[in-house]
Motif scaffolding. Sequence first.
Motif, PDB file in Angstrom:
ATOM      1  N   HIS A   1       0.990  -1.246   0.120  1.00  0.00           N
ATOM      2  CA  HIS A   1       0.136  -0.039   0.182  1.00  0.00           C
ATOM      3  C   HIS A   1       0.854   1.173  -0.051  1.00  0.00           C
ATOM      4  O   HIS A   1       0.426   2.188  -0.697  1.00  0.00           O
TER       5      HIS A   1
ATOM      6  N   HIS B   1       0.924   4.437  -2.753  1.00  0.00           N
ATOM      7  CA  HIS B   1       0.802   5.740  -2.673  1.00  0.00           C
ATOM      8  C   HIS B   1       1.631   6.470  -3.593  1.00  0.00           C
ATOM      9  O   HIS B   1       1.582   7.642  -4.229  1.00  0.00           O
TER      10      HIS B   1
ATOM     11  N   GLY C   1      -3.125   8.250   6.937  1.00  0.00           N
ATOM     12  CA  GLY C   1      -3.603   8.151   8.549  1.00  0.00           C
ATOM     13  C   GLY C   1      -2.983   7.075   9.269  1.00  0.00           C
ATOM     14  O   GLY C   1      -3.119   7.112  10.281  1.00  0.00           O
ATOM     15  N   GLY C   2      -2.319   6.230   8.419  1.00  0.00           N
ATOM     16  CA  GLY C   2      -1.649   5.242   9.127  1.00  0.00           C
ATOM     17  C   GLY C   2      -0.180   5.338   9.203  1.00  0.00           C
ATOM     18  O   GLY C   2       0.606   4.721  10.140  1.00  0.00           O
TER      19      GLY C   2
ATOM     20  N   GLY D   1      -1.828  12.114   9.598  1.00  0.00           N
ATOM     21  CA  GLY D   1      -3.273  12.089   9.364  1.00  0.00           C
ATOM     22  C   GLY D   1      -4.023  11.647  10.575  1.00  0.00           C
ATOM     23  O   GLY D   1      -5.105  12.145  10.843  1.00  0.00           O
TER      24      GLY D   1
ATOM     25  N   ASP E   1      -6.864  13.572  12.429  1.00  0.00           N
ATOM     26  CA  ASP E   1      -8.183  12.932  12.910  1.00  0.00           C
ATOM     27  C   ASP E   1      -8.313  13.209  14.413  1.00  0.00           C
ATOM     28  O   ASP E   1      -9.366  13.578  14.813  1.00  0.00           O
TER      29      ASP E   1
ATOM     30  N   GLY F   1      -9.260  15.234   8.587  1.00  0.00           N
ATOM     31  CA  GLY F   1      -8.272  16.074   8.295  1.00  0.00           C
ATOM     32  C   GLY F   1      -8.884  17.166   7.104  1.00  0.00           C
ATOM     33  O   GLY F   1      -8.560  18.474   7.268  1.00  0.00           O
TER      34      GLY F   1
ATOM     35  N   ASP G   1      -8.934  21.376   7.564  1.00  0.00           N
ATOM     36  CA  ASP G   1      -8.356  21.864   6.548  1.00  0.00           C
ATOM     37  C   ASP G   1      -9.260  23.226   6.215  1.00  0.00           C
ATOM     38  O   ASP G   1      -8.832  24.383   5.956  1.00  0.00           O
TER      39      ASP G   1
ATOM     40  N   GLY H   1      -3.080  10.549   1.996  1.00  0.00           N
ATOM     41  CA  GLY H   1      -4.248  11.605   2.341  1.00  0.00           C
ATOM     42  C   GLY H   1      -3.753  12.825   2.724  1.00  0.00           C
ATOM     43  O   GLY H   1      -4.533  13.829   2.349  1.00  0.00           O
TER      44      GLY H   1
ATOM     45  N   ASN I   1      -4.058  18.289   1.867  1.00  0.00           N
ATOM     46  CA  ASN I   1      -4.037  19.345   2.789  1.00  0.00           C
ATOM     47  C   ASN I   1      -3.889  20.567   1.752  1.00  0.00           C
ATOM     48  O   ASN I   1      -2.429  20.789   1.512  1.00  0.00           O
TER      49      ASN I   1
ATOM     50  N   THR J   1      -6.000  10.511  -1.185  1.00  0.00           N
ATOM     51  CA  THR J   1      -6.453   9.541  -0.417  1.00  0.00           C
ATOM     52  C   THR J   1      -6.531   8.250  -1.062  1.00  0.00           C
ATOM     53  O   THR J   1      -6.577   8.089  -2.127  1.00  0.00           O
ATOM     54  N   ASP J   2      -6.964   7.207  -0.353  1.00  0.00           N
ATOM     55  CA  ASP J   2      -6.887   5.749  -1.021  1.00  0.00           C
ATOM     56  C   ASP J   2      -7.736   5.534  -1.946  1.00  0.00           C
ATOM     57  O   ASP J   2      -8.963   5.972  -2.298  1.00  0.00           O
TER      58      ASP J   2
HETATM   59  O1  KG4 Z   1      -3.915   7.837   2.646  1.00  0.00           O
HETATM   60  P1  KG4 Z   1      -5.052   7.799   3.254  1.00  0.00           P
HETATM   61  O2  KG4 Z   1      -6.627   7.858   2.467  1.00  0.00           O
HETATM   62  O3  KG4 Z   1      -5.326   6.540   4.098  1.00  0.00           O
HETATM   63  C1  KG4 Z   1      -4.266   5.827   4.673  1.00  0.00           C
HETATM   64  O4  KG4 Z   1      -3.484   5.078   3.997  1.00  0.00           O
HETATM   65  O5  KG4 Z   1      -4.074   6.036   5.812  1.00  0.00           O
HETATM   66  O6  KG4 Z   1      -5.203   8.778   4.360  1.00  0.00           O
HETATM   67  C2  KG4 Z   1      -6.152   9.200   5.097  1.00  0.00           C
HETATM   68  C3  KG4 Z   1      -5.800  10.443   6.123  1.00  0.00           C
HETATM   69  C4  KG4 Z   1      -6.812  10.717   7.074  1.00  0.00           C
HETATM   70  O7  KG4 Z   1      -6.144  10.686   8.373  1.00  0.00           O
HETATM   71  C5  KG4 Z   1      -7.386  12.039   6.755  1.00  0.00           C
HETATM   72  O8  KG4 Z   1      -7.895  12.637   7.742  1.00  0.00           O
HETATM   73  C6  KG4 Z   1      -6.172  12.639   6.069  1.00  0.00           C
HETATM   74  O9  KG4 Z   1      -5.516  11.589   5.224  1.00  0.00           O
HETATM   75  N1  KG4 Z   1      -6.693  13.803   4.994  1.00  0.00           N
HETATM   76  C7  KG4 Z   1      -6.427  15.079   5.213  1.00  0.00           C
HETATM   77  C8  KG4 Z   1      -6.983  15.951   4.161  1.00  0.00           C
HETATM   78  N2  KG4 Z   1      -7.831  15.035   3.539  1.00  0.00           N
HETATM   79  C9  KG4 Z   1      -7.545  13.732   4.113  1.00  0.00           C
HETATM   80  N3  KG4 Z   1      -5.416  15.571   6.160  1.00  0.00           N
HETATM   81  C10 KG4 Z   1      -5.228  16.849   5.983  1.00  0.00           C
HETATM   82  N4  KG4 Z   1      -5.908  17.786   5.260  1.00  0.00           N
HETATM   83  C11 KG4 Z   1      -6.676  17.167   4.360  1.00  0.00           C
HETATM   84  N5  KG4 Z   1      -7.459  18.063   3.223  1.00  0.00           N
END
Ligand code: KG4
Length: 324
Positions: free
Chosen positions: A114, A118, A140-141, A166, A170, A183, A187, A271, A275, A294-295
């Motif tokens: 994964h 990315h 997020g992780g 992330g 959150d 997130g 933002d 993700g 921002n 994002t994913d």
């Molecule tokens: O990459 P992702 O979709 O999933 C993982 O692999 O974890 O990332 C999700 C993370 C979440 O913590 C979410 O709050 C954050 O990305 N996120 C953001 C924004 N859009 C999503 N954080 C800050 N600003 C944003 N606009």
Amino acid sequence: MSAELILGIETSCDETAAAVVTGGGDILSSVVSSQSDLHARYGGVVPEIASRRHLELVSPVVRAALEDAHATLDDVRLVGVTQGPGLVGALLVGLSAAKALAWARGLPLVPVDHLRAHVATLYLAPDPLEPPFTCLLASGGHTMLLSVRNHAGFDILGATLDDAAGEAFDKGARLLGLGYPGGAAIDSLAAEGDPDAYSFPIARVPGLDFSFSGLKTALLYTVRGLGEDELEARRTDLAASYQRAIVGALVGRLRAAAAETGDRTIAVVGGVSANSELRTALPEARFVPLALCTDNAAMIASAARFARPLSTPDYLALDAYASV
Ligand code: KG4
Ligand code: ZN
């Protein structure tokens, strides 16, 4: 229809996603079905609920991705699927679906990491990035600084010692009463606030690692010290100051990492790369379109282009893995 289509499947967390991508990296379709509404009331992803929902969604989402691409399974030459890291139960749903599809059609399968996926969003058309470059992966992780020398992988230069960026967004959003995932909510709220209103500490960790847990605690104590009305009145300032601290840490470390590798090109994925303040703060960096931050499964198909496929039936015994 082009004969070289790759079907990507992603179910590592709370998004059920499928995509069709060409061997050249053109995205023909990318379907993402988010379960975040299901998990919002619990303030985070509930693994068992996620697995069950993936099971319901994986077939219709794959079908929708093929339809959107005006393709059928006859056009697919390769199946790529997330093997890890993520929630094991959730991963197994996508992995089992991919194995079944590939096996039934006699297709090769690529198990995809994964995090590499990315990074592989950067290799998609119309403007694919060529390694070498220094990359921040913030999701997020995970939060990592990566030295990317070729399409197949990367070396880790630094990582978070506690929460991911992330996750910090959150948890901050939760403290501010903004719901999950937070997130994007922080933002948009931050855009109306004063980022200098509060001074939140940026942890001074040696080297190229990160730490975000102290920041979250600082926000917790600040919120506790405010009355309900006061919190309401200061919410935008709190969001703006909190976001400024996270973005400051990410920008500072990414530039330090690039100074160390000597790379002229820097990139941000994951993700958190959606921002708006981070995107503005790094005008010199490569970012992908918001839908690919994002994913999604286009990134899985993209990564599959640069890995060695397993042929039938070598992939049938593959297992999912939870962590890096
Ligand atoms: O990459 P992702 O979709 O999933 C993982 O692999 O974890 O990332 C999700 C993370 C979440 O913590 C979410 O709050 C954050 O990305 N996120 C953001 C924004 N859009 C999503 N954080 C800050 N600003 C944003 N606009
Ligand atoms: Zn992710």
